[in-house]
Scaffold this active site. Structure first.
Site, PDB file in Angstrom:
ATOM      1  N   GLY A  82       0.815  -1.218   0.000  1.00  0.00           N
ATOM      2  CA  GLY A  82       0.000   0.000   0.000  1.00  0.00           C
ATOM      3  C   GLY A  82       0.845   1.262   0.000  1.00  0.00           C
ATOM      4  O   GLY A  82       0.547   2.233  -0.698  1.00  0.00           O
ATOM      5  N   THR A  83       1.914   1.258   0.782  1.00  0.00           N
ATOM      6  CA  THR A  83       2.748   2.462   0.876  1.00  0.00           C
ATOM      7  C   THR A  83       3.358   2.792  -0.481  1.00  0.00           C
ATOM      8  O   THR A  83       3.323   3.949  -0.928  1.00  0.00           O
ATOM      9  CB  THR A  83       3.862   2.234   1.930  1.00  0.00           C
ATOM     10  OG1 THR A  83       3.232   1.953   3.182  1.00  0.00           O
ATOM     11  CG2 THR A  83       4.764   3.440   2.059  1.00  0.00           C
ATOM     12  N   ASN A 138      -8.679   3.864   8.055  1.00  0.00           N
ATOM     13  CA  ASN A 138      -8.233   2.715   8.841  1.00  0.00           C
ATOM     14  C   ASN A 138      -8.424   2.916  10.339  1.00  0.00           C
ATOM     15  O   ASN A 138      -8.578   1.953  11.072  1.00  0.00           O
ATOM     16  CB  ASN A 138      -6.758   2.412   8.544  1.00  0.00           C
ATOM     17  CG  ASN A 138      -5.888   3.645   8.531  1.00  0.00           C
ATOM     18  OD1 ASN A 138      -6.213   4.645   7.893  1.00  0.00           O
ATOM     19  ND2 ASN A 138      -4.775   3.597   9.226  1.00  0.00           N
ATOM     20  N   GLN A 182      -8.087  -0.456   2.751  1.00  0.00           N
ATOM     21  CA  GLN A 182      -8.959  -1.085   3.751  1.00  0.00           C
ATOM     22  C   GLN A 182     -10.171  -1.778   3.142  1.00  0.00           C
ATOM     23  O   GLN A 182     -10.920  -2.452   3.855  1.00  0.00           O
ATOM     24  CB  GLN A 182      -9.458   0.001   4.733  1.00  0.00           C
ATOM     25  CG  GLN A 182      -8.376   0.578   5.613  1.00  0.00           C
ATOM     26  CD  GLN A 182      -7.905  -0.409   6.671  1.00  0.00           C
ATOM     27  OE1 GLN A 182      -8.693  -1.200   7.194  1.00  0.00           O
ATOM     28  NE2 GLN A 182      -6.635  -0.392   6.982  1.00  0.00           N
ATOM     29  N   SER A 234      -3.355  -3.267  -0.893  1.00  0.00           N
ATOM     30  CA  SER A 234      -2.240  -3.922  -0.205  1.00  0.00           C
ATOM     31  C   SER A 234      -2.643  -5.357   0.121  1.00  0.00           C
ATOM     32  O   SER A 234      -3.657  -5.579   0.778  1.00  0.00           O
ATOM     33  CB  SER A 234      -1.934  -3.148   1.080  1.00  0.00           C
ATOM     34  OG  SER A 234      -1.019  -3.866   1.861  1.00  0.00           O
ATOM     35  N   HIS A 244      -1.771  -7.766   2.178  1.00  0.00           N
ATOM     36  CA  HIS A 244      -1.965  -8.336   3.523  1.00  0.00           C
ATOM     37  C   HIS A 244      -3.220  -7.826   4.203  1.00  0.00           C
ATOM     38  O   HIS A 244      -3.583  -8.303   5.274  1.00  0.00           O
ATOM     39  CB  HIS A 244      -0.715  -8.100   4.389  1.00  0.00           C
ATOM     40  CG  HIS A 244      -0.444  -6.666   4.754  1.00  0.00           C
ATOM     41  ND1 HIS A 244      -0.706  -6.158   5.996  1.00  0.00           N
ATOM     42  CD2 HIS A 244       0.093  -5.639   4.038  1.00  0.00           C
ATOM     43  CE1 HIS A 244      -0.329  -4.888   6.043  1.00  0.00           C
ATOM     44  NE2 HIS A 244       0.151  -4.548   4.872  1.00  0.00           N
ATOM     45  N   THR A 269      12.509  -6.862 -10.415  1.00  0.00           N
ATOM     46  CA  THR A 269      12.000  -8.204 -10.718  1.00  0.00           C
ATOM     47  C   THR A 269      10.693  -8.429  -9.966  1.00  0.00           C
ATOM     48  O   THR A 269      10.603  -8.167  -8.766  1.00  0.00           O
ATOM     49  CB  THR A 269      13.050  -9.267 -10.315  1.00  0.00           C
ATOM     50  OG1 THR A 269      14.238  -8.997 -11.058  1.00  0.00           O
ATOM     51  CG2 THR A 269      12.562 -10.671 -10.607  1.00  0.00           C
ATOM     52  N   CYS A 329       0.277   1.406  11.837  1.00  0.00           N
ATOM     53  CA  CYS A 329       1.489   1.759  11.096  1.00  0.00           C
ATOM     54  C   CYS A 329       2.273   2.833  11.829  1.00  0.00           C
ATOM     55  O   CYS A 329       3.435   3.041  11.563  1.00  0.00           O
ATOM     56  CB  CYS A 329       1.138   2.237   9.699  1.00  0.00           C
ATOM     57  SG  CYS A 329       0.063   1.095   8.872  1.00  0.00           S
TER      58      CYS A 329
HETATM   59  N1  PLP Z   1      -3.141   2.925   3.477  1.00  0.00           N
HETATM   60  C1  PLP Z   1      -3.951   2.509   4.465  1.00  0.00           C
HETATM   61  C2  PLP Z   1      -5.341   3.059   4.574  1.00  0.00           C
HETATM   62  C3  PLP Z   1      -3.514   1.545   5.393  1.00  0.00           C
HETATM   63  O1  PLP Z   1      -4.313   1.142   6.370  1.00  0.00           O
HETATM   64  C4  PLP Z   1      -2.190   1.043   5.250  1.00  0.00           C
HETATM   65  C5  PLP Z   1      -1.656   0.055   6.202  1.00  0.00           C
HETATM   66  O2  PLP Z   1      -2.202  -0.217   7.233  1.00  0.00           O
HETATM   67  C6  PLP Z   1      -1.383   1.509   4.189  1.00  0.00           C
HETATM   68  C7  PLP Z   1      -1.892   2.452   3.326  1.00  0.00           C
HETATM   69  C8  PLP Z   1       0.016   1.000   3.986  1.00  0.00           C
HETATM   70  O3  PLP Z   1      -0.010  -0.283   3.435  1.00  0.00           O
HETATM   71  P1  PLP Z   1       1.290  -1.250   3.504  1.00  0.00           P
HETATM   72  O4  PLP Z   1       1.415  -1.662   4.941  1.00  0.00           O
HETATM   73  O5  PLP Z   1       0.961  -2.392   2.610  1.00  0.00           O
HETATM   74  O6  PLP Z   1       2.445  -0.476   3.021  1.00  0.00           O
END
Ligand code: PLP
Length: 368
Positions: free
Chosen positions: A58-59, A137, A165, A185, A187, A223, A311
């Site tokens: 996600g990041t 989140n 989310q 993302s 996970h 890769t 996070c």
């Molecule tokens: N955006 C939101 C709304 C999230 O809740 C999160 C992680 O909790 C992220 C981005 C970041 O995702 P990642 O942990 O896969 O980098």
């Protein structure tokens, strides 16, 4: 992680470990798996496979969406985002601000909602991108993304949504949402960590953030994580299966949890919106107690929940989401958030409902 996700990934972690860019047989098989994973993700998002970019999570998807659009700079140097975005969006905007971009953060109301009118008022002729998350989140509030998208489209401004989310809980079809960019993302919906997706509408100017071998049609070099992509695609399909029934069941459990916590815990306040809320999400402030201490009490009893964003869990700052909603720093430090999973049962909710009032009472007694 569902067993079926691991089973889907297994061959690519063991036997078929080729590089999808290689022309030999093992590489070709890996390449086919990647193509298939891309098509399956596109089948859920209802977009073209070529519009799916695999990232590391996600990041990275948020970074690529925002930096990629800003640096391609089709319109100007102004970026608009909501004040309650995840740090992956806010810090990316802050990094661009240090490079001379101008960032407007649109405030939210007490429920954490972005008003489409307030957002429209922030748009300018040099606005190059708008970023508003699909669901928050920390407080579970669902943003009016489709309405915001209509406004952005009428002005020709690309819209990014962080939908990290959402899968398995809210629809993520990009056409219905009207977005140009969408982050996922793995996970967050039962897939592996370290793999994500950025949907980028065909024709949108996007500068790469990672330069190198030109994988992912030049938009994300490196890769490809074949096993991760296969796992993400399998998890996304599983999460989407029966989404409506799962959401309905979770909403009932969440409402049971919320109403009883509010009626049995003195000083409990629901944070976020009561109506426009993620089906699995219940978040509270418990006046006069430290949220982190309540978490520890609950964890000792086998219940895992969170305070602010996991996070930024190491930060002692009060949540930027709650403070943007007008919650004082002191109250924000009392926050506790429960997120329910597909497997949670009514009996587990009832057990939590026994534990929470006791935990809050104990922490209050310790503090007084
Ligand atoms: N955006 C939101 C709304 C999230 O809740 C999160 C992680 O909790 C992220 C981005 C970041 O995702 P990642 O942990 O896969 O980098």
């Amino acid at each position: 992680m569902p067993r079926a996700v691991l089973d889907a990934m297994w061959p690519y972690l063991t036997r078929t470990f080729g590089n999808p860019s290689s022309h030999h047989e093992i590489g070709r098989v890996a390449g086919e798996a990647l193509t298939d994973a891309r098509s399956r993700v596109a089948g859920v998002l209802l977009c073209r496979p070529a519009e799916v970019i695999f990232t590391s999570g996600g990041t990275e998807s948020d970074n690529l969406a925002i930096k990629g659009t800003a640096l391609a700079r089709p319109r100007g140097r102004h970026i608009v985002a909501s004040a309650v975005e995840h740090k992956a969006v806010l810090e990316t905007c802050a990094a661009l601000a240090r490079q001379g971009f101008e960032v407007t953060l649109v405030p939210v109301d007490a429920e954490g909602l972005v008003s489409p009118d307030a957002l429209a008022a922030a748009l300018r002729t040099d606005t190059t991108l708008v970023s508003v998350m699909l669901a928050n989140n920390e407080v579970g509030t669902i943003q009016p993304v489709a309405e915001i998208a209509a406004e952005c489209r009428s002005r020709g401004i690309p819209l990014h949504t962080d939908a990290v989310q959402a899968p398995g809980l809210l629809p993520v079809e990009v056409g219905a949402l009207g977005v140009d960019l969408l982050s996922l993302s793995g996970h967050k919906f039962g897939g592996p960590k370290g793999i994500g997706v950025l949907y980028a509408r065909r024709g949108l100017a996007l500068a790469p953030v990672l330069d190198g071998g030109g994988q992912e049609r030049g938009r994300r070099s490196g890769t490809e994580n074949v096993a991760g992509a296969v796992g993400l695609a399998a998890a996304l399909e599983i999460a989407e299966t029966g989404r409506a029934e799962v959401s309905e069941r979770l909403t009932a459990l969440r409402d049971r949890l919320t109403s009883r916590v509010l009626s049995t815990v003195p000083g409990a306040i629901l944070t976020g919106s009561a109506d426009r809320r993620m089906p699995h999400h219940a978040s509270f402030c418990f006046e006069g107690v430290n949220g982190e201490t309540v978490l520890l009490e609950l964890e000792l009893a086998g219940v895992c929940c969170s305070s602010g964003s996991s996070c930024s869990a190491s930060s002692t700052e009060p949540s930027h989401v709650l403070t943007a909603m007008g919650v004082s720093g002191d109250l924000a430090r009392t926050a506790v958030r429960f997120t329910l999973g597909r497997e949670n049962t009514e009996a587990e909710i009832d057990r939590i409902l026994e534990l929470v009032p006791r935990a809050v009472e104990r922490v209050r007694a310790l503090a007084s």
